[in-house]
Scaffold this motif. Structure first.
Motif, mmCIF file in Angstrom:
data_model
loop_
_atom_site.group_PDB
_atom_site.id
_atom_site.type_symbol
_atom_site.label_atom_id
_atom_site.label_comp_id
_atom_site.label_asym_id
_atom_site.label_seq_id
_atom_site.Cartn_x
_atom_site.Cartn_y
_atom_site.Cartn_z
ATOM 1 N N UNK B 85 -37.742 34.817 38.403
ATOM 2 C CA UNK B 85 -36.748 35.951 39.074
ATOM 3 C C UNK B 85 -35.254 35.388 39.971
ATOM 4 N N UNK B 86 -34.623 36.005 40.175
ATOM 5 C CA UNK B 86 -33.834 35.130 41.346
ATOM 6 C C UNK B 86 -33.806 35.980 42.639
ATOM 7 N N UNK B 87 -35.106 36.011 43.370
ATOM 8 C CA UNK B 87 -34.602 36.904 44.093
ATOM 9 C C UNK B 87 -35.504 35.845 45.517
ATOM 10 N N UNK B 88 -35.925 36.072 46.662
ATOM 11 C CA UNK B 88 -36.444 34.583 47.483
ATOM 12 C C UNK B 88 -37.178 35.713 48.299
ATOM 13 N N UNK B 89 -38.848 34.003 48.573
ATOM 14 C CA UNK B 89 -40.079 34.310 48.763
ATOM 15 C C UNK B 89 -40.363 34.553 50.464
ATOM 16 N N UNK B 90 -40.652 34.724 50.560
ATOM 17 C CA UNK B 90 -41.406 34.200 52.545
ATOM 18 C C UNK B 90 -42.289 34.138 53.091
ATOM 19 N N UNK B 91 -42.479 33.246 53.704
ATOM 20 C CA UNK B 91 -43.379 32.640 54.526
ATOM 21 C C UNK B 91 -43.892 32.301 56.246
ATOM 22 N N UNK B 92 -44.182 33.028 56.480
ATOM 23 C CA UNK B 92 -44.605 32.630 58.620
ATOM 24 C C UNK B 92 -43.792 31.338 58.545
ATOM 25 N N UNK B 93 -42.858 30.641 59.128
ATOM 26 C CA UNK B 93 -42.376 29.184 59.116
ATOM 27 C C UNK B 93 -44.000 28.749 60.366
ATOM 28 N N UNK B 94 -44.629 27.882 59.430
ATOM 29 C CA UNK B 94 -45.644 26.864 60.288
ATOM 30 C C UNK B 94 -45.326 26.573 61.261
#
Lengths: 148, 148
Positions: B85-94
DNA sequence: TTAAGTGCAAATATTTTGCTGTCAC
DNA sequence: GTGACAGCAAAATATTTGCACTTAA
């Protein structure tokens, strides 16, 4: 600056035709815009430039052409860290992959090719048993002019 | 699996509070969801998980919290090549940057840390006179299971 | 107390789909 | 001639904004 109406078929057009894709007036125009672009353009910018050459071109046709090019692996899609909005930017797929550095202050985007990156890809292929088809590297930071 | 209502404040919450950001019930919930996520979540997935803990939480609050976290450099935004899909995914900055390999067939995303990538960043900083603040590397290809 | 945050509704931005008529081959 | 493509309208998806009420500090 207007483009000549009858332009030598660019590489994109040649590539598509070689693959048996039907070449329409609209596609030729859109491909021309992408090939002669000096910066990374998003769909709206491509539309605007294409409409200067052929006002009847529809936004939908731009999206469909971009999708076609992506499917054939002839363009890469970037979002340049969304410094200028939420859309995507397109560039003809280069011979050698390169990195994109986008300045968080002035928005300038610089490209960089690196042997080290080629080695990194090799490492990924070996270590991760992953067969790389496309890469996308975007770095945000401050360019020489903007760094404090 | 439901999360305990009163959870030890995670790193994200501590970071924000240290910076003087007001901590609300809703933010605590959303931060908890992001911190305990086992995969990369998009805004809708974060909303759904947060609403399981507190049904009154609004989609808008999720977006506003994500924006806050981005502004503080506490999460990284990915789009994983738009495989889902066209959305964004997030992750805690490592602690250390890593690469993302997304399989074009099965969609699995694998992360990879590499000394070589650290060297590449050093090269960019020197050669391009560019001060890197954040990086984003996404590679599309075929994983060990899916490669032909 | 009060500035910042929340939910709700509506707006905006980006991309896709359905349909009908047109054109490349 | 015919299957792929174009334009138009509308829908779908993703994200942001305005505003009145609420709450953390």
């Amino acid at each position: 600056m207007p483009m000549p109406k009858t332009e030598a078929p660019g590489r994109l057009q040649a590539e598509l035709m070689a693959r048996g894709v039907r070449m329409t007036r609209q596609r030729r125009t859109i491909l021309g815009v992408i090939e002669t672009a000096k910066t990374h353009l998003d769909a709206s910018q491509i539309l605007r430039k294409a409409q200067r050459l052929d006002p009847s071109i529809d936004r939908v046709t731009v999206y469909r052409t971009l999708k076609l090019l992506k499917r054939h692996g002839l363009v890469d899609e970037l979002d340049l860290l969304h410094l200028r909005g939420d859309g995507h930017y397109y560039e003809r797929r280069p011979q050698r992959d390169h990195l994109h550095m986008a300045c968080l202050r002035c928005g300038k985007v610089v490209e960089f090719e690196s042997r080290l990156f080629e080695r990194l890809k090799g490492e990924v292929e070996r270590e991760c048993h992953f067969h790389i088809m496309l890469t996308r590297v975007e770095m945000g930071g401050y360019c020489a002019n903007c760094r404090t």
